[in-house]
Motif scaffolding. Structure first.
Motif: not given
Length: 112
Positions: A90-98
């Motif tokens: 989930i953290a990687l997903g948030i980071f990738s969008v930002l």
């Protein structure tokens, strides 16, 4: 002095530390890139890593606070530990969008 943030209404200070100062709280001795302390209201991020890894680690630690604060049972294992794999994903997903819009929480190592 680190960067001050609020997660679910709780204040935290985000600071960069040499990775050798991070303490493993589990039985396995694994390299840690970050850690959260609820008692000290702090998030530590290994500042010897790349800015990209520091930002991924930041979001990983923020996810721990969210899971803890909101009691997200789906991400809490039977032994009380958090599901590290799911939190990391989930953290990687948030980071990738930002990251795709050039928005980094930590834009330089001097910030923390």
């Amino acid at each position: 002095m680190g960067m001050k943030i609020k997660v679910c209404g709780l204040p935290f200070e985000v600071t960069g530390v040499d990775g050798r100062h991070l303490v493993s709280h589990n039985k396995e001795r694994t390299d840690l890139y970050g850690e959260v302390s609820y008692e000290k209201e702090s998030i530590h991020v290994d500042n010897t890593k790349s800015l990209e890894m520091m930002n991924q680690t930041f979001w990983h630690e923020v996810m721990h606070v969210i899971v803890n604060r909101l009691s997200v049972r789906e991400l809490i294992l039977e032994d009380g530990n958090h599901n590290e794999m799911a939190i990391d994903q989930i953290a990687l997903g948030i980071f990738s969008v930002l990251n795709s819009i050039d928005w980094d929480v930590i834009s330089s190592k001097e910030m923390i």
